[in-house]
Design a protein around this motif. Structure first.
Motif, PDB file in Angstrom:
ATOM      1  N   ALA A   1       0.864  -1.189   0.000  1.00  0.00           N
ATOM      2  CA  ALA A   1       0.000   0.000   0.000  1.00  0.00           C
ATOM      3  C   ALA A   1       0.893   1.228   0.000  1.00  0.00           C
ATOM      4  O   ALA A   1       1.785   1.356   0.840  1.00  0.00           O
ATOM      5  CB  ALA A   1      -0.891  -0.013   1.235  1.00  0.00           C
TER       6      ALA A   1
ATOM      7  N   LEU B   1      -3.962   5.698   6.733  1.00  0.00           N
ATOM      8  CA  LEU B   1      -4.101   4.239   6.702  1.00  0.00           C
ATOM      9  C   LEU B   1      -5.558   3.796   6.808  1.00  0.00           C
ATOM     10  O   LEU B   1      -5.853   2.603   6.754  1.00  0.00           O
ATOM     11  CB  LEU B   1      -3.300   3.625   7.866  1.00  0.00           C
TER      12      LEU B   1
ATOM     13  N   ILE C   1       3.504  -1.258   4.000  1.00  0.00           N
ATOM     14  CA  ILE C   1       2.871   0.067   3.892  1.00  0.00           C
ATOM     15  C   ILE C   1       3.980   1.099   3.693  1.00  0.00           C
ATOM     16  O   ILE C   1       4.915   1.157   4.498  1.00  0.00           O
ATOM     17  CB  ILE C   1       2.055   0.408   5.153  1.00  0.00           C
TER      18      ILE C   1
ATOM     19  N   ALA D   1       0.936  -4.703   9.547  1.00  0.00           N
ATOM     20  CA  ALA D   1       1.806  -4.796   8.354  1.00  0.00           C
ATOM     21  C   ALA D   1       3.122  -5.477   8.724  1.00  0.00           C
ATOM     22  O   ALA D   1       3.625  -5.300   9.828  1.00  0.00           O
ATOM     23  CB  ALA D   1       2.079  -3.405   7.805  1.00  0.00           C
TER      24      ALA D   1
ATOM     25  N   ILE E   1       6.784  -1.357   7.587  1.00  0.00           N
ATOM     26  CA  ILE E   1       6.323   0.002   7.282  1.00  0.00           C
ATOM     27  C   ILE E   1       7.547   0.779   6.804  1.00  0.00           C
ATOM     28  O   ILE E   1       8.598   0.745   7.458  1.00  0.00           O
ATOM     29  CB  ILE E   1       5.734   0.679   8.535  1.00  0.00           C
TER      30      ILE E   1
END
Ligand code: SAM
Length: 235
Positions: free
Chosen positions: A21, A77, A88, A112, A115
């Motif tokens: 993402a 988020l 992410i 996640a 990150i």
């Protein structure tokens, strides 16, 4: 498609993942690159603003990747479900915005595997928040692009990883790769604060005196970082 050194460093650090993402994606350069290179199987490119999301959509279409990259419009988020993204990425925003984003969706951040953060400022505050909230800072790196320094931080959640809650000093020597560019960056900070102090020394209003005190503290801290880095040269 070539990425800029900053986005390239982020892309290079991603071995392989199912869903990535990219929060605040703007142009969707990173997700497009990661899908094309086979490093990600699916991607979500989000943005809080409709304009950048539309730009992302048209670039994705141009590359024929509509089946692989989903564009979402929303804040931080919050556009994600818990556990939906393995990785992410949040790049190109202020560190305080990132901190707020992570704390407002802490379960999603914890879910996640990794990150990746590239704050434009206030990185120390962001790192402190990560550490105090049991996110391990796995790595940090300074990248130079067009004569500007960019910080990248890799983190992941690990329950009870913050072993010393009284730790006062959080700085680059503890988390960042000891490279020549990091030395250059710390030296640039030393120069910057030395110059600011030189400019402020003619004034003595309470506000300026407070600012001088803050700058002296920053300067002292960056000098300490420099001496720790020089003692432990990895490069
Ligand atoms: C400077 S661009 C960075 C683009 C890209 N991530 C990069 O690093 O090259 C910042 C983008 O973040 C978006 N943005 C700002 N605040 C946001 C938020 N709270 N949630 C999602 N996107 C946000 C902006 O609309 C903008 O498109």
């Amino acid at each position: 498609m070539d990425l800029t050194p900053r986005l390239e460093a982020i892309a290079k650090s991603i071995d392989e993942c199912y869903i990535i993402a990219d929060i605040g994606s703007d142009h969707a350069y990173l997700p497009i690159y990661l899908i094309k290179s086979g490093q990600a199987q699916k991607a979500i490119a989000s943005d809080i603003n409709k304009g950048p999301a539309e730009i992302s959509k048209s670039r994705i279409k141009l590359n024929g990747l509509e089946g692989y990259i989903e564009v979402r419009i929303g804040d931080g988020l919050k556009v994600l479900d818990n556990g939906e993204a393995d990785i992410i990425v949040v790049a190109g925003m202020g560190g305080l915005t990132m901190r707020d984003m992570l704390s407002e969706s802490i379960d999603i951040a914890r879910g996640a595997k990794r990150i990746i953060l590239q704050p434009m400022r206030d990185s120390r505050t962001l790192i402190r928040w990560l550490v105090e909230n049991d996110f391990q800072v796995i790595n940090g790196e300074i990248i130079k692009e067009n004569n500007k320094f960019y910080e990248i931080i890799w983190a992941c959640y690990k329950e009870n990883s913050y072993y010393d809650r009284n730790v006062k000093i959080i700085n680059e020597s503890m988390y960042y790769k000891n490279t020549p560019v990091l030395h250059e960056y710390i030296n640039s900070k030393i120069d910057e604060y030395t110059k600011v102090l030189e400019d402020l020394k003619a004034y003595n209003t309470p506000n300026i005196l407070k600012r001088i005190e803050e700058c002296n503290k920053e300067l002292e801290d960056y000098r300490k970082v420099m001496s720790w880095l020089s003692l432990n040269v990895e490069q």
